[in-house]
Write a protein that holds these residues in place. Structure first.
Motif, PDB file in Angstrom:
ATOM      1  N   GLN A 229       0.172   7.995   1.603  1.00  0.00           N
ATOM      2  CA  GLN A 229      -0.335   6.793   0.959  1.00  0.00           C
ATOM      3  C   GLN A 229       0.449   6.586  -0.338  1.00  0.00           C
ATOM      4  OE1 GLN A 229      -4.603   6.673   0.433  1.00  0.00           O
ATOM      5  NE2 GLN A 229      -4.986   7.795   2.334  1.00  0.00           N
ATOM      6  N   PRO A 230       0.572   5.343  -0.808  1.00  0.00           N
ATOM      7  CA  PRO A 230       1.331   5.083  -2.038  1.00  0.00           C
ATOM      8  C   PRO A 230       0.912   6.009  -3.169  1.00  0.00           C
ATOM      9  CG  PRO A 230       0.709   3.024  -1.013  1.00  0.00           C
ATOM     10  CD  PRO A 230       0.024   4.105  -0.228  1.00  0.00           C
ATOM     11  N   ILE A 231       1.918   6.543  -3.875  1.00  0.00           N
ATOM     12  CA  ILE A 231       1.672   7.479  -4.965  1.00  0.00           C
ATOM     13  C   ILE A 231       2.790   7.333  -5.994  1.00  0.00           C
ATOM     14  CG2 ILE A 231       2.952   9.407  -3.946  1.00  0.00           C
ATOM     15  CD1 ILE A 231       0.693  11.259  -4.969  1.00  0.00           C
ATOM     16  N   VAL A 232       2.542   7.780  -7.215  1.00  0.00           N
ATOM     17  CA  VAL A 232       3.498   7.596  -8.314  1.00  0.00           C
ATOM     18  C   VAL A 232       4.543   8.711  -8.327  1.00  0.00           C
ATOM     19  CG1 VAL A 232       3.762   7.501 -10.833  1.00  0.00           C
ATOM     20  CG2 VAL A 232       1.816   6.369  -9.727  1.00  0.00           C
ATOM     21  N   ARG A 246       8.442   5.170 -10.685  1.00  0.00           N
ATOM     22  CA  ARG A 246       8.199   4.071  -9.741  1.00  0.00           C
ATOM     23  C   ARG A 246       7.095   4.487  -8.772  1.00  0.00           C
ATOM     24  NH1 ARG A 246      10.639   4.542  -4.580  1.00  0.00           N
ATOM     25  NH2 ARG A 246      12.100   6.297  -4.363  1.00  0.00           N
ATOM     26  N   ASP A 247       6.689   3.552  -7.940  1.00  0.00           N
ATOM     27  CA  ASP A 247       5.707   3.831  -6.899  1.00  0.00           C
ATOM     28  C   ASP A 247       6.426   4.201  -5.605  1.00  0.00           C
ATOM     29  OD1 ASP A 247       3.323   3.293  -8.371  1.00  0.00           O
ATOM     30  OD2 ASP A 247       3.756   1.143  -8.218  1.00  0.00           O
ATOM     31  N   LEU A 248       5.927   5.224  -4.937  1.00  0.00           N
ATOM     32  CA  LEU A 248       6.486   5.640  -3.657  1.00  0.00           C
ATOM     33  C   LEU A 248       5.678   5.016  -2.530  1.00  0.00           C
ATOM     34  CD1 LEU A 248       7.119   9.435  -4.363  1.00  0.00           C
ATOM     35  CD2 LEU A 248       8.688   7.503  -4.657  1.00  0.00           C
ATOM     36  N   LYS A 249       6.379   4.712  -1.426  1.00  0.00           N
ATOM     37  CA  LYS A 249       5.735   4.075  -0.282  1.00  0.00           C
ATOM     38  C   LYS A 249       5.425   5.098   0.805  1.00  0.00           C
ATOM     39  CE  LYS A 249       8.300  -0.236  -1.053  1.00  0.00           C
ATOM     40  NZ  LYS A 249       9.266  -1.210  -0.455  1.00  0.00           N
ATOM     41  N   ALA A 250       4.453   4.789   1.621  1.00  0.00           N
ATOM     42  CA  ALA A 250       4.091   5.654   2.738  1.00  0.00           C
ATOM     43  C   ALA A 250       5.286   5.798   3.683  1.00  0.00           C
ATOM     44  CB  ALA A 250       2.892   5.075   3.485  1.00  0.00           C
ATOM     45  N   GLY A 251       5.540   7.024   4.122  1.00  0.00           N
ATOM     46  CA  GLY A 251       6.641   7.295   5.036  1.00  0.00           C
ATOM     47  C   GLY A 251       7.871   7.871   4.370  1.00  0.00           C
ATOM     48  N   LYS A 281      -2.790  12.015  -0.214  1.00  0.00           N
ATOM     49  CA  LYS A 281      -1.681  11.072  -0.300  1.00  0.00           C
ATOM     50  C   LYS A 281      -0.317  11.689   0.044  1.00  0.00           C
ATOM     51  CE  LYS A 281      -3.811   8.110  -3.816  1.00  0.00           C
ATOM     52  NZ  LYS A 281      -3.642   7.478  -5.141  1.00  0.00           N
ATOM     53  N   VAL A 282      -0.238  13.011  -0.020  1.00  0.00           N
ATOM     54  CA  VAL A 282       1.052  13.681   0.182  1.00  0.00           C
ATOM     55  C   VAL A 282       0.889  14.873   1.121  1.00  0.00           C
ATOM     56  CG1 VAL A 282       2.882  15.016  -0.923  1.00  0.00           C
ATOM     57  CG2 VAL A 282       1.976  12.991  -2.053  1.00  0.00           C
ATOM     58  N   LEU A 283       1.777  14.965   2.095  1.00  0.00           N
ATOM     59  CA  LEU A 283       1.814  16.117   2.998  1.00  0.00           C
ATOM     60  C   LEU A 283       2.959  17.030   2.576  1.00  0.00           C
ATOM     61  CD1 LEU A 283       1.051  17.680   5.614  1.00  0.00           C
ATOM     62  CD2 LEU A 283       2.688  16.192   6.817  1.00  0.00           C
ATOM     63  N   TYR A 284       2.646  18.290   2.262  1.00  0.00           N
ATOM     64  CA  TYR A 284       3.679  19.260   1.894  1.00  0.00           C
ATOM     65  C   TYR A 284       3.897  20.234   3.045  1.00  0.00           C
ATOM     66  CZ  TYR A 284       6.087  23.168  -0.326  1.00  0.00           C
ATOM     67  OH  TYR A 284       6.981  24.155  -0.620  1.00  0.00           O
ATOM     68  N   GLU A 285       5.172  20.459   3.400  1.00  0.00           N
ATOM     69  CA  GLU A 285       5.512  21.366   4.487  1.00  0.00           C
ATOM     70  C   GLU A 285       6.632  22.302   4.069  1.00  0.00           C
ATOM     71  OE1 GLU A 285       5.426  19.109   8.558  1.00  0.00           O
ATOM     72  OE2 GLU A 285       6.192  17.726   7.016  1.00  0.00           O
ATOM     73  N   THR A 286       6.654  23.477   4.665  1.00  0.00           N
ATOM     74  CA  THR A 286       7.758  24.427   4.451  1.00  0.00           C
ATOM     75  C   THR A 286       8.579  24.508   5.729  1.00  0.00           C
ATOM     76  OG1 THR A 286       6.304  26.268   5.090  1.00  0.00           O
ATOM     77  CG2 THR A 286       6.504  25.784   2.739  1.00  0.00           C
ATOM     78  N   PRO A 287       9.878  24.771   5.623  1.00  0.00           N
ATOM     79  CA  PRO A 287      10.747  24.787   6.805  1.00  0.00           C
ATOM     80  C   PRO A 287      10.433  25.945   7.743  1.00  0.00           C
ATOM     81  CG  PRO A 287      11.951  25.489   4.860  1.00  0.00           C
ATOM     82  CD  PRO A 287      10.635  24.997   4.378  1.00  0.00           C
TER      83      PRO A 287
END
Length: 301
Positions: A229-232, A246-251, A281-287
């Motif tokens: 979801q949009p986040i700063v 700036r604002d970040l967009k979904a995706g 709003k943010v998905l964090y993943e590790t490789p």
């Protein structure tokens, strides 16, 4: 007079239409060349390599029964100083004296009759044409003090009983264990694609980048975030305060290089920019371990 003009106009129009159609009909259709299907980088194998000082500072590469593309990376010695590498950075040769032999015995591995390949400059492809079974060699950017040599050959058969081959040729350049690494893509000829990655920031011995979603996975990367979801996007000032960038967009996806506990958690995405930890709003993943392995291979580790 009006009728005559109209007749001429119609005739002229038809004639022009015929010309247009004629030119249109002889215009060749553009046919896109079919792209070569390349193997997945995850299919690359790392082969066993043994350094043998008693065999003219050569290396034994265990290919076994494999048929396909053999890739060899020669790095500079880390322990013993080698003036030869310094000389090469000055003279900038296309290739040096390295070869692959099917006979590993001390008295026979340098005999030309036992030679599987004598590696030459990559640019000989342009001069003499590409031939399977011929080995090619290319140095990465000499401007990088940690430059290396990349070699490639397509092996279309097994050359001795156990598939263990001798690699060497320049005793001054080959000085220690671990300096030579060997990799294999089974059943495919990807010599040219692999050699294209021999450069600073290249992919050798892989055939393309290690992609993770929309972004390339690189050395030193901890993970990535995907905006749900949009986040700063925040810029962290020298005093530790955050300033909106700036604002970040979904995706959108970003590499994560560091993590700070401040402000409830901040993901460092490079250039002093941060995104606040927020699972809604943010998905964090590790490789994955597979992708981390590929990054290590690409960096000769």
């Amino acid at each position: 007079m009006i009728k005559l003009f109209s007749k001429i106009l119609v005739t002229g129009t038809l004639f022009l239409s015929f010309i247009v159609l004629a030119f249109t009909s002889i215009e060749p259709d553009k046919v896109e060349a079919a792209s070569k299907i390349l193997p997945d980088n995850h299919s690359i194998e790392q082969l066993k390599v043994e350094w043998r000082k008693d065999l003219n500072h050569g290396y034994l590469i265990d290919v076994g029964d494999r048929i396909g593309t053999l890739l060899i990376r020669v790095d500079q010695p880390k322990i013993e100083r080698n003036i030869e590498w310094v000389n090469w950075s000055i003279s900038k040769p296309m290739s040096v004296s390295f070869q692959l032999s099917k006979d590993i015995s001390l008295n026979n591995h340098l005999n030309t009759s036992n030679r599987i390949s004598y590696f030459g400059g990559l640019y000989s492809i342009d001069l003499f044409g590409y031939q399977k079974g011929t080995g090619y060699m290319k140095f990465s950017d000499f401007g990088n003090p940690n430059y290396y040599a990349g070699l490639a050959i397509f092996l279309n058969k097994k050359y001795n009983n156990n598939g263990v081959y001798w690699f060497g040729g320049n005793g001054y350049a080959l000085r220690e264990p671990g300096q030579v690494k060997a990799y294999f893509f089974h059943g495919v000829d990807v010599v040219q694609e692999s050699m294209e990655g021999v450069k600073t920031g290249g992919t050798f011995p892989l055939i393309n980048k290690v992609m993770w979603g929309k972004t390339e996975l690189i050395k030193g990367q901890l993970g990535k975030i995907t905006v749900k979801q949009p986040i700063v996007l925040w810029k962290r000032l020298n005093n530790g305060e955050l300033e909106k960038e700036r604002d970040l967009k979904a995706g959108e996806e970003f590499r994560v290089y560091r993590y700070l506990e401040d402000q409830g958690g901040l993901y460092g995405v490079g250039s002093g920019m941060f995104v606040q930890k927020d699972t809604t709003k943010v998905l964090y993943e590790t490789p994955s371990k597979k992708n981390l392995r590929l990054v290590k291979i690409m960096n000769g580790e």
